[in-house]
Design a protein around this motif. Structure first.
Motif, short mmCIF file in Angstrom:
data_model
loop_
_atom_site.label_atom_id
_atom_site.label_comp_id
_atom_site.label_asym_id
_atom_site.label_seq_id
_atom_site.Cartn_x
_atom_site.Cartn_y
_atom_site.Cartn_z
N SER A 1 -15.38 0.01 -7.12
CA SER A 1 -15.74 -0.41 -5.76
C SER A 1 -14.64 -1.28 -5.18
O SER A 1 -13.92 -1.98 -5.92
N ILE A 2 -14.50 -1.21 -3.88
CA ILE A 2 -13.54 -2.08 -3.16
C ILE A 2 -14.29 -2.65 -1.95
O ILE A 2 -14.94 -1.91 -1.22
N ILE B 1 0.88 -1.18 0.00
CA ILE B 1 0.00 0.00 0.00
C ILE B 1 0.91 1.23 0.00
O ILE B 1 1.80 1.33 0.85
N ARG B 2 0.70 2.10 -0.97
CA ARG B 2 1.46 3.36 -0.96
C ARG B 2 0.48 4.52 -0.99
O ARG B 2 -0.31 4.64 -1.94
N ILE B 3 0.50 5.33 0.04
CA ILE B 3 -0.46 6.43 0.14
C ILE B 3 0.28 7.77 -0.02
O ILE B 3 1.17 8.09 0.77
N LEU B 4 -0.05 8.48 -1.07
CA LEU B 4 0.51 9.82 -1.26
C LEU B 4 -0.65 10.80 -1.08
O LEU B 4 -1.80 10.39 -0.86
N SER B 5 -0.38 12.10 -1.20
CA SER B 5 -1.46 13.04 -0.88
C SER B 5 -2.62 12.94 -1.86
O SER B 5 -3.78 12.99 -1.46
N ASN B 6 -2.33 12.75 -3.13
CA ASN B 6 -3.42 12.74 -4.11
C ASN B 6 -3.64 11.41 -4.82
O ASN B 6 -4.54 11.30 -5.64
N ILE B 7 -2.80 10.46 -4.55
CA ILE B 7 -2.96 9.13 -5.16
C ILE B 7 -2.66 8.02 -4.15
O ILE B 7 -1.85 8.20 -3.23
N ILE B 8 -3.29 6.88 -4.40
CA ILE B 8 -2.97 5.68 -3.61
C ILE B 8 -2.70 4.53 -4.60
O ILE B 8 -3.43 4.38 -5.58
N PHE B 9 -1.64 3.78 -4.33
CA PHE B 9 -1.36 2.56 -5.09
C PHE B 9 -1.59 1.37 -4.17
O PHE B 9 -1.09 1.36 -3.05
N LEU B 10 -2.31 0.40 -4.66
CA LEU B 10 -2.42 -0.87 -3.94
C LEU B 10 -1.87 -1.94 -4.86
O LEU B 10 -2.13 -1.90 -6.06
N VAL B 11 -1.13 -2.88 -4.31
CA VAL B 11 -0.76 -4.05 -5.11
C VAL B 11 -1.40 -5.25 -4.43
O VAL B 11 -1.19 -5.47 -3.23
N ILE B 12 -2.24 -5.95 -5.17
CA ILE B 12 -2.78 -7.18 -4.59
C ILE B 12 -2.20 -8.37 -5.34
O ILE B 12 -1.80 -8.27 -6.50
N LYS C 1 -7.04 10.68 -6.66
CA LYS C 1 -8.08 11.30 -5.82
C LYS C 1 -9.18 11.93 -6.65
O LYS C 1 -10.37 11.87 -6.30
N ASN C 2 -8.80 12.52 -7.77
CA ASN C 2 -9.80 13.24 -8.57
C ASN C 2 -10.65 12.31 -9.45
O ASN C 2 -11.59 12.74 -10.09
N LYS C 3 -10.31 11.02 -9.50
CA LYS C 3 -11.06 10.12 -10.39
C LYS C 3 -11.86 9.04 -9.67
O LYS C 3 -12.68 8.36 -10.28
N VAL C 4 -11.57 8.83 -8.36
CA VAL C 4 -12.34 7.78 -7.65
C VAL C 4 -13.15 8.41 -6.51
O VAL C 4 -12.85 9.52 -6.05
N LYS C 5 -14.18 7.66 -6.10
CA LYS C 5 -15.04 8.17 -5.03
C LYS C 5 -14.22 8.41 -3.76
O LYS C 5 -13.31 7.64 -3.45
N GLU C 6 -14.59 9.44 -3.03
CA GLU C 6 -13.86 9.80 -1.82
C GLU C 6 -13.87 8.67 -0.79
O GLU C 6 -12.87 8.40 -0.12
N GLU C 7 -15.00 7.98 -0.71
CA GLU C 7 -15.10 6.90 0.29
C GLU C 7 -14.08 5.79 0.03
O GLU C 7 -13.56 5.16 0.95
N LEU C 8 -13.78 5.54 -1.25
CA LEU C 8 -12.77 4.51 -1.58
C LEU C 8 -11.39 4.95 -1.10
O LEU C 8 -10.61 4.17 -0.57
N PHE C 9 -11.13 6.22 -1.37
CA PHE C 9 -9.84 6.80 -0.96
C PHE C 9 -9.66 6.66 0.55
O PHE C 9 -8.60 6.26 1.04
#
Ligand code: ATP
Ligand code: MG
Length: 436
Positions: A92-93, A26-37, A50-58
């Motif tokens: 969705s997650i 999990i890599r969390i930056l201010s405006n993006i998050i990367f997940l590797v599953i 952040k600007n392309k996914v729902k806030e709740e997902l973030f």
């Protein structure tokens, strides 16, 4: 929606998919998050701008832990940063299982833990793709073994694992309380496979559990392992049995190179070398070769691990082969039921097969003539008639025959050059380990 695996992403470019697996990173930056599953087949990158996914997902991602199991629905896009070349932008997650943190061992493989700690947490240890690859190869190997024997006319048998004594020495038996009677866990299916040959099945094989109560603390011994045993009738000599072993090895290697190329490359960096002709040397010749390199062994002694390893190296150099059959083992080192050659009673018509300097099999032509067998037993201080179940096999028509016991765990160890047999078995049992 049907779940797809990481290996299928390439077929779903710009399409909506459902994937699931364990969070590797999990890599969390201010405006993006990367997940590797990771799933069984590999890795999937999940990208959340952040600007392309729902806030709740973030927000949800901020509370996730490594090794949690999640399900993601999203669109597959091409990506330059992602390992596989794809990433998913989620719609969705769903968190299926939140993992405690930290995990008892590092599952990424970056921090090494002791083998014993890894085995204590084997299910976490196997989250590493390199480890899973070993067991994909093992699974295919067992399947190829069955395919080989089946297509060569062998009948698959299942013999009892709770027995009275076998035909081996008896020193390596685990005792079982069988409703008040003394019984033992089978240390080999020897008696039964010979029995089934005599029964008229002619060619039989079994893949099953073998138990050895030997207190060996080595990198090649387990107290419970998977034996591959076969026995075949109407042979002329032990050379026929070596032929079967040789063909089996070629079949396995060919099959694995085709079906497990990716896994072999992950572990070894290359596929397996297909043997042309496996050299066959006598024990005497092997000892002469070793003596020339400074390793002297008494005439009646078996090889020690160092000698096996040295012999592997000599054979590789002189014959360009990773395998070698060593035959005509001394009578002192073999059980009474191995046949002896007509002209030399000091040796037996038996052999070992070594792969990369490790014994993976022992085989022989068996003595099928009752009177001679009885005499041979006597020479070892055994009364054949006390072993009624075994003795009877030879009294009512028993064809010449021979067979081999191979160890699946040893085969995997030798094949993948593992430094310990325990790496190639899911949940090893040894004198100290009885868990998990
Ligand atoms: P070793 O000399 O290495 O102790 P062995 O000669 O006593 O083995 P066999 O009775 O010949 O063993 O068994 C047939 C095959 O089963 C061996 O060639 C090996 O592949 C496998 N095997 C035997 N013992 C073990 C063990 N304790 N753990 C794992 N595999 C084993
Ligand atoms: Mg052996």
């Amino acid at each position: 929606m049907q779940r797809i695996h990481s290996s299928d992403l390439k077929n779903y470019l710009n399409k909506k998919v459902l994937v699931s697996g364990w969070i590797q990173d999990i890599r969390i930056l201010s405006n993006i998050i990367f997940l590797v599953i990771k799933d069984r087949e590999g890795f999937i990158q999940i990208f959340l701008p952040k600007n392309k996914v729902k806030e709740e997902l973030f927000n949800l991602c901020k509370n996730l832990t490594k090794e949690s199991v999640i399900q993601v629905i999203g669109i597959v896009l091409k990506s330059k940063q992602a390992k596989l070349g794809f990433e998913i932008i989620p719609e969705s997650i769903q968190v299926l299982s939140l993992a405690n943190t930290p995990t008892p061992i590092d599952t990424s493989g970056k921090i090494n833990s002791d083998l014993s700690v890894r085995l204590d947490h084997r299910f976490l240890d196997l989250r590493n793709p390199k480890r899973i690859a070993i067991f994909k190869i093992r699974s295919k190997t067992a399947l190829l073994v069955s395919e080989f024997f089946d297509s060569n006319g062998f009948i698959n048998i299942n013999t009892p694992k709770i027995t009275t004594t076998g035909v081996e020495s008896g020193a390596e038996l685990f005792e079982v309380n069988y409703f008040g009677r003394k019984a033992f866990l089978a240390q080999s299916p020897q008696i039964y496979k010979q029995m089934m040959v005599a029964a008229g099945l002619e060619k039989v094989y079994e893949i099953g559990a073998v138990f050895r109560a030997e207190k060996s603390h080595t990198t090649r011994h387990l107290t419970e392992f998977t034996g591959i045993d076969f026995e075949q009738a109407f042979i002329e000599s032990e050379q026929d049995i070596m032929d079967t072993n040789e063909n089996l090895m070629k079949f396995i290697i060919k099959g694995l190179n085709k079906q497990c190329k990716e896994q072999l490359e992950l572990i070894l960096g290359h596929t397996l070398i297909e043997p042309k002709k496996i050299p066959r040397i006598t024990m005497k010749e092997a000892k002469e070769m070793l003596a020339k390199k400074g390793k002297r062994l008494p005439e009646k002694e078996d090889f020690d691990p160092e000698a096996e390893k040295m012999l592997g190296e000599i054979i590789k150099k002189e014959f360009d082969s990773d395998f070698v059959f060593v035959y005509l083992y001394p009578w002192e080192k073999r059980p009474f039921y191995h046949m002896l050659p007509e002209n030399d009673k000091s040796v037996t018509k038996s052999f070992d097969l070594l792969w990369n300097g490790l014994e993976i099999a022992t085989g022989a032509q068996r003595e099928h003539r009752y009177e001679i067998l009885k005499e041979q037993a006597k020479r070892k201080g055994i009364d054949l008639d006390q072993m009624k179940d075994y003795a009877n096999i030879f009294k009512y028509g028993c064809p010449p025959h021979g067979g081999t016991g191979l160890g699946l765990d040893r085969i995997i160890e030798a094949m993948l050059c593992l430094d310990n047999i325990r790496e190639g078995i899911l949940l090893p049992r040894d004198p100290l380990r009885l868990n998990p």
